[in-house]
Design a protein around this motif. Sequence first.
Motif, PDB file in Angstrom:
ATOM      1  N   ARG A   1       2.456   2.515   0.223  1.00  0.00           N
ATOM      2  CA  ARG A   1       1.651   1.905  -0.827  1.00  0.00           C
ATOM      3  C   ARG A   1       2.528   1.163  -1.828  1.00  0.00           C
ATOM      4  NH1 ARG A   1      -0.859   6.302  -2.521  1.00  0.00           N
ATOM      5  NH2 ARG A   1       0.634   6.698  -4.181  1.00  0.00           N
ATOM      6  N   ARG A   2       3.627   1.765  -2.232  1.00  0.00           N
ATOM      7  CA  ARG A   2       4.540   1.135  -3.195  1.00  0.00           C
ATOM      8  C   ARG A   2       5.236  -0.084  -2.595  1.00  0.00           C
ATOM      9  NH1 ARG A   2       6.925   6.808  -5.713  1.00  0.00           N
ATOM     10  NH2 ARG A   2       5.005   7.339  -6.805  1.00  0.00           N
ATOM     11  N   LEU A   3       5.601  -0.006  -1.339  1.00  0.00           N
ATOM     12  CA  LEU A   3       6.202  -1.134  -0.633  1.00  0.00           C
ATOM     13  C   LEU A   3       5.227  -2.310  -0.593  1.00  0.00           C
ATOM     14  CD1 LEU A   3       8.870  -1.572   1.041  1.00  0.00           C
ATOM     15  CD2 LEU A   3       7.454  -1.186   3.056  1.00  0.00           C
ATOM     16  N   LYS A   4       3.980  -1.996  -0.311  1.00  0.00           N
ATOM     17  CA  LYS A   4       2.937  -3.039  -0.272  1.00  0.00           C
ATOM     18  C   LYS A   4       2.781  -3.695  -1.649  1.00  0.00           C
ATOM     19  CE  LYS A   4      -1.990  -3.632   0.399  1.00  0.00           C
ATOM     20  NZ  LYS A   4      -3.273  -2.951   0.456  1.00  0.00           N
TER      21      LYS A   4
ATOM     22  N   GLU B   1       9.651  -5.931  14.980  1.00  0.00           N
ATOM     23  CA  GLU B   1       9.055  -4.727  15.567  1.00  0.00           C
ATOM     24  C   GLU B   1       9.701  -3.469  15.009  1.00  0.00           C
ATOM     25  OE1 GLU B   1       8.571  -2.646  19.930  1.00  0.00           O
ATOM     26  OE2 GLU B   1       8.720  -4.836  19.830  1.00  0.00           O
ATOM     27  N   ASN B   2      11.029  -3.491  14.886  1.00  0.00           N
ATOM     28  CA  ASN B   2      11.745  -2.341  14.321  1.00  0.00           C
ATOM     29  C   ASN B   2      11.317  -2.086  12.879  1.00  0.00           C
ATOM     30  OD1 ASN B   2      13.121  -2.037  16.719  1.00  0.00           O
ATOM     31  ND2 ASN B   2      14.994  -3.050  15.995  1.00  0.00           N
ATOM     32  N   LEU B   3      11.163  -3.148  12.116  1.00  0.00           N
ATOM     33  CA  LEU B   3      10.732  -3.020  10.725  1.00  0.00           C
ATOM     34  C   LEU B   3       9.342  -2.390  10.649  1.00  0.00           C
ATOM     35  CD1 LEU B   3      11.270  -3.582   7.719  1.00  0.00           C
ATOM     36  CD2 LEU B   3      10.298  -5.860   8.074  1.00  0.00           C
ATOM     37  N   HIS B   4       8.415  -2.878  11.472  1.00  0.00           N
ATOM     38  CA  HIS B   4       7.052  -2.315  11.472  1.00  0.00           C
ATOM     39  C   HIS B   4       7.071  -0.833  11.860  1.00  0.00           C
ATOM     40  CE1 HIS B   4       4.667  -5.858  10.624  1.00  0.00           C
ATOM     41  NE2 HIS B   4       5.454  -6.556  11.427  1.00  0.00           N
ATOM     42  N   MET B   5       7.890  -0.481  12.832  1.00  0.00           N
ATOM     43  CA  MET B   5       7.982   0.928  13.243  1.00  0.00           C
ATOM     44  C   MET B   5       8.545   1.781  12.116  1.00  0.00           C
ATOM     45  SD  MET B   5       9.179   0.628  17.243  1.00  0.00           S
ATOM     46  CE  MET B   5       9.690   2.319  17.292  1.00  0.00           C
ATOM     47  N   ALA B   6       9.574   1.269  11.436  1.00  0.00           N
ATOM     48  CA  ALA B   6      10.183   2.021  10.335  1.00  0.00           C
ATOM     49  C   ALA B   6       9.188   2.213   9.197  1.00  0.00           C
ATOM     50  CB  ALA B   6      11.434   1.304   9.837  1.00  0.00           C
ATOM     51  N   ILE B   7       8.435   1.151   8.880  1.00  0.00           N
ATOM     52  CA  ILE B   7       7.444   1.255   7.799  1.00  0.00           C
ATOM     53  C   ILE B   7       6.349   2.248   8.172  1.00  0.00           C
ATOM     54  CG2 ILE B   7       5.629  -0.027   6.566  1.00  0.00           C
ATOM     55  CD1 ILE B   7       7.519  -2.462   6.615  1.00  0.00           C
TER      56      ILE B   7
ATOM     57  N   PHE C   1       3.915  -7.414  -1.246  1.00  0.00           N
ATOM     58  CA  PHE C   1       2.725  -8.233  -0.990  1.00  0.00           C
ATOM     59  C   PHE C   1       1.934  -8.556  -2.247  1.00  0.00           C
ATOM     60  CE2 PHE C   1       3.594  -6.050   3.028  1.00  0.00           C
ATOM     61  CZ  PHE C   1       3.819  -7.159   3.829  1.00  0.00           C
ATOM     62  N   GLU C   2       1.919  -7.633  -3.200  1.00  0.00           N
ATOM     63  CA  GLU C   2       1.210  -7.898  -4.447  1.00  0.00           C
ATOM     64  C   GLU C   2       2.156  -8.415  -5.526  1.00  0.00           C
ATOM     65  OE1 GLU C   2      -1.097  -4.419  -5.486  1.00  0.00           O
ATOM     66  OE2 GLU C   2      -1.847  -4.246  -3.426  1.00  0.00           O
ATOM     67  N   GLU C   3       3.448  -8.471  -5.210  1.00  0.00           N
ATOM     68  CA  GLU C   3       4.490  -9.015  -6.077  1.00  0.00           C
ATOM     69  C   GLU C   3       4.535  -8.345  -7.453  1.00  0.00           C
ATOM     70  OE1 GLU C   3       4.019 -13.268  -6.079  1.00  0.00           O
ATOM     71  OE2 GLU C   3       4.540 -13.422  -3.971  1.00  0.00           O
ATOM     72  N   LYS C   4       4.386  -7.035  -7.433  1.00  0.00           N
ATOM     73  CA  LYS C   4       4.457  -6.279  -8.687  1.00  0.00           C
ATOM     74  C   LYS C   4       5.890  -5.822  -8.909  1.00  0.00           C
ATOM     75  CE  LYS C   4      -0.307  -4.871  -8.660  1.00  0.00           C
ATOM     76  NZ  LYS C   4      -1.261  -3.796  -8.700  1.00  0.00           N
ATOM     77  N   THR C   5       6.234  -5.643 -10.189  1.00  0.00           N
ATOM     78  CA  THR C   5       7.587  -5.182 -10.527  1.00  0.00           C
ATOM     79  C   THR C   5       7.660  -3.665 -10.378  1.00  0.00           C
ATOM     80  OG1 THR C   5       7.078  -4.842 -12.862  1.00  0.00           O
ATOM     81  CG2 THR C   5       7.828  -7.058 -12.214  1.00  0.00           C
ATOM     82  N   PHE C   6       8.903  -3.135 -10.372  1.00  0.00           N
ATOM     83  CA  PHE C   6       9.071  -1.687 -10.293  1.00  0.00           C
ATOM     84  C   PHE C   6       8.401  -1.008 -11.478  1.00  0.00           C
ATOM     85  CE2 PHE C   6      13.109  -2.715  -7.807  1.00  0.00           C
ATOM     86  CZ  PHE C   6      12.535  -2.411  -6.581  1.00  0.00           C
ATOM     87  N   ASP C   7       8.513  -1.624 -12.665  1.00  0.00           N
ATOM     88  CA  ASP C   7       7.889  -1.046 -13.857  1.00  0.00           C
ATOM     89  C   ASP C   7       6.365  -0.985 -13.717  1.00  0.00           C
ATOM     90  OD1 ASP C   7      10.277  -0.564 -15.240  1.00  0.00           O
ATOM     91  OD2 ASP C   7      10.323  -2.622 -16.021  1.00  0.00           O
ATOM     92  N   GLU C   8       5.765  -2.050 -13.205  1.00  0.00           N
ATOM     93  CA  GLU C   8       4.302  -2.077 -13.019  1.00  0.00           C
ATOM     94  C   GLU C   8       3.860  -1.010 -12.018  1.00  0.00           C
ATOM     95  OE1 GLU C   8       3.190  -6.772 -13.742  1.00  0.00           O
ATOM     96  OE2 GLU C   8       4.066  -6.199 -11.811  1.00  0.00           O
ATOM     97  N   ILE C   9       4.621  -0.889 -10.946  1.00  0.00           N
ATOM     98  CA  ILE C   9       4.271   0.103  -9.933  1.00  0.00           C
ATOM     99  C   ILE C   9       4.410   1.515 -10.512  1.00  0.00           C
ATOM    100  CG2 ILE C   9       4.922   1.078  -7.691  1.00  0.00           C
ATOM    101  CD1 ILE C   9       5.887  -1.793  -6.945  1.00  0.00           C
ATOM    102  N   ALA C  10       5.480   1.757 -11.235  1.00  0.00           N
ATOM    103  CA  ALA C  10       5.700   3.073 -11.843  1.00  0.00           C
ATOM    104  C   ALA C  10       4.573   3.414 -12.817  1.00  0.00           C
ATOM    105  CB  ALA C  10       7.057   3.112 -12.562  1.00  0.00           C
ATOM    106  N   PHE C  11       4.156   2.440 -13.626  1.00  0.00           N
ATOM    107  CA  PHE C  11       3.066   2.651 -14.573  1.00  0.00           C
ATOM    108  C   PHE C  11       1.780   2.993 -13.829  1.00  0.00           C
ATOM    109  CE2 PHE C  11      -0.500   1.037 -17.112  1.00  0.00           C
ATOM    110  CZ  PHE C  11      -0.332   1.802 -18.250  1.00  0.00           C
TER     111      PHE C  11
END
Length: 136
Positions: free
Chosen positions: A113-116, A98-104, A120-130
């Motif tokens: 969006r980046r956290l997701k 519950e605390n995690l959901h509230m923080a998110i 959840f989509e298992e993308k790398t930091f490089d893919e997300i940055a691109f």
Amino acid sequence: MDKRPKRRKDKYNPYTLCSKKGRYYVYFVDVNNRIQMVEVSKSVFETFNIFELEDISQMNEYDRHLEHSKVDENTLYQKSVSSEQPLEEYFDKAQNAENLHMAISKLPEVQKRRLKKYYFEEKTFDEIAFEEGCTY
């Protein structure tokens, strides 16, 4: 129809037996997907009937064995892995979730969006940055 053996219809029994007015027939679907009827002798009919009854008996025995083995294996597995969790642990985990959901929910949309994408989509930091047009 006078006599029709009791049997299971499935892909392994592609024919149907029946008798009509003292004559015996085997029905089946040919390669052109048309129903064909072939008259057979009484001895052939009875032989097919005996085979079918034996098949039913064997299939039923197999199914009963399978049911019992599944129940036994499942029961044993459940007993081996089930460890009752103390209530304190359960409530601690629930509170943490519950605390995690509230923080998110308090994060800005970009971070959500980046956290997701990362978790959840298992993308790398490089893919997300691109995708986001930003630096790592």
